[in-house]
Structures are given as C-alpha cells and as structure tokens.
Design an enzyme around this catalytic site. Structure first.
Site, short mmCIF file in Angstrom:
data_model
loop_
_atom_site.label_atom_id
_atom_site.label_comp_id
_atom_site.label_asym_id
_atom_site.label_seq_id
_atom_site.Cartn_x
_atom_site.Cartn_y
_atom_site.Cartn_z
N HIS A 40 11.13 37.38 19.83
CA HIS A 40 10.59 38.31 18.84
C HIS A 40 9.11 38.05 18.59
CE1 HIS A 40 14.94 38.39 17.35
NE2 HIS A 40 14.68 39.65 17.63
N GLN A 64 25.21 50.81 14.67
CA GLN A 64 25.30 50.44 16.09
C GLN A 64 26.39 49.40 16.36
OE1 GLN A 64 21.09 49.10 16.05
NE2 GLN A 64 21.78 47.34 17.24
N GLY A 150 11.88 44.35 23.82
CA GLY A 150 12.08 43.43 24.92
C GLY A 150 12.95 44.01 26.02
N LYS A 152 15.12 42.43 27.66
CA LYS A 152 16.45 41.82 27.67
C LYS A 152 17.52 42.88 27.39
CE LYS A 152 18.69 39.94 24.51
NZ LYS A 152 19.90 40.30 23.69
N GLN A 156 19.01 49.69 26.39
CA GLN A 156 18.49 50.14 25.11
C GLN A 156 17.05 50.61 25.24
OE1 GLN A 156 19.11 47.90 21.26
NE2 GLN A 156 16.98 47.34 21.62
N ARG A 190 22.11 36.22 18.96
CA ARG A 190 23.54 35.89 19.07
C ARG A 190 23.79 34.54 19.76
NH1 ARG A 190 24.14 41.76 19.68
NH2 ARG A 190 25.64 42.52 18.11
#
Length: 281
Positions: A40, A64, A150, A152, A156, A190
C-alpha cells in the site's frame, strides 16, 4: 510528519479537494481497505510523484464480500494505518462508515461484463460488482486526476480500467507491479490470517507460477503446463486450488501466446485465500 487531514463524509472530502483545485493542484487517489502494509505504501509513494496532493481511502467494502466470506474478520487497524499515512506525508484520509457510502435506499450497482467473468469471478460471484460499485463511487466522489492500484489484484485492476473507460470517468488508472516479501509471497492484508506453518508454505504459489511460465516458454502445451502447476500447488498443501490459468493480459480471455499474457492463480491455505499472477511475455 505531515498534518494528515481525516474526513469521514463525502461533503468534507469534496470540500478539501475543491480547495486544492482552486489552487491549481492535481490529485492522486489510493483506495484501500486498510491494514496497510508496504505494498500500500508503495502506491502512496508513487502517487506523491504523480500529483500535488494524495488522498488515501480506507473502507472495508461490505458489498464485495459474500455471506460466507471474511467481512467480519478482515483486518482493521485504523489507528496504525493513520500513523503510517501521516509518516508518509499523505495529505488526506477519507475513512467513511458504511452508511455514508450506502445510505438508506441505496439501489444502484455497477457490473462490468467480460473481464469480471471467470477466474475470481467464478469463485466470488458478488465480488466484482461490489468492487466496481465502490470504485465508481470513490472516483466520482473525489474526481482525482490519477488513481493507483496494485497488480496483485490483476483481474480487479482490469475491471476498474474497463469501468472508467466505459463510463467516461476522466481518471488515469495506474497499475503498479506486485510488491513481494523477500521470499516471493505477494503482500496482502489477508496474509495476517495465516499460521506460521501456512506462511512458510505460501511462497510456493509464486514459485509455481514461475515454473509454469518456464514450461510454457520452453514450448510445453499450455494446458499441460497449467495442470502441472495446479498439481504442484496441491502437493504443496494448497486446497482447494481454484484456478491456475494463462489468460490474455488485457481482456483476460483465452490466451494467445503471440500477445502479452498473464498467469493467474488462486488457492487456499487453511482459511486464507491467496491470489497471485505474473506476466508472460
């Protein structure tokens, strides 16, 4: 440390940005769900190079998450997050509550076809509608020049690029490379959920993606190489392995090796769902 301004309402956010605009300043937006880590902060640091003012958002978006997902246990560390943002010189934090974003009577959602289908879209059927809706709202609330995400969360990112293009939202969407731990694990909030044993196994996902890429570059059949990758993840202790696939880097449709591609994977370690991806030239 900067004098970080913290606002929790849309009018306060817009008022702060309007003041900057009157002074001819540019705005970069970094949307997050908090529990901030180095990935971040890499987005924040890049944002500072692109704009005069940087706005971070922290909002754990309930739309979501499906009913059986980890909304209630998703890491929340606002006090620590604020200190990180202040130390990094971020100008403003927008940290609304759910009622501010979804007031009584809220009835509109944003759905992006195509890139939202398959991969995580098959396994988290409400996820991308929730993502598209909240990102659309944040972009319209702040109307930044640039918004940073990002790679990752690669699917999305492609959903967000599609919605800004299709809805003519005048924001430049920037995707930055995945930030990794020294052992290769993609940084994620996570990751805090994993046990020590699971954390030791987790870098095998990145290693497996690279092994699959080498097989494909060496001329092995794509389906065979991906199947070998899924078998390797299972053998390493991931269960279930939701997918490991090669897709077109832009459309996420079936891959044509003559065009840029991406190898993407999602699998579970215990109660933690991990996702990762790498480019395949």
């Amino acid at each position: 440390m900067s004098a970080l301004e913290i606002v929790r309402t849309i009018p306060a956010l817009r008022a702060a940005i309007a003041g900057w605009r009157q002074n001819g300043q540019t705005i970069a937006l970094v949307p997050t769900m908090g529990a901030l880590h180095d990935a971040h902060m890499a987005l924040m640091q890049d944002a500072r190079k692109r704009a005069d003012r940087v706005v971070a958002t922290i909002f754990v978006n309930p739309t979501q998450f499906a009913a059986d997902e980890d909304l209630d246990t998703y890491p929340r560390r606002e006090a620590a997050d604020i200190e990180k943002l202040r130390a990094d010189g971020i100008d403003l934090l927008f940290a609304p509550n759910a009622d501010e974003i979804y007031p009584a009577g809220f009835a509109t959602t944003v759905t992006v076809a195509g890139v939202s289908e398959g991969l995580c879209g098959d396994h988290r059927p409400v996820h991308f509608t929730g993502v598209a809706t909240i990102v659309t709202k944040l972009l319209l609330q702040a109307l930044p020049d640039t918004a940073l995400f990002g790679e990752k969360d690669y699917q999305q990112l492609q959903v967000i690029r599609a919605l800004t293009r299709d809805l003519d939202i005048p924001v430049d969407i920037v995707g930055l490379p995945t930030v990794r731990e020294p052992d290769g694990l993609a940084m994620s909030s996570r990751n805090l959920h994993m046990s020590d044993h699971e954390r030791a196994l987790a870098p095998q996902m990145y290693r497996t993606l690279n092994a699959v890429a080498e097989r494909i570059r060496a001329g092995e059949d794509i389906a065979q190489a991906c199947a070998a990758g899924r078998a390797a993840l299972t053998a390493a202790g991931f269960s279930p392995v939701e997918y490991l696939e090669l897709r077109d880097a832009q459309s996420l449709a079936a891959a044509d090796p003559a065009h840029p591609c991406r190898i993407l994977a999602a699998a579970w370690l215990g109660k933690t769902r991990l996702i990762d991806n790498i480019p395949l030239s």
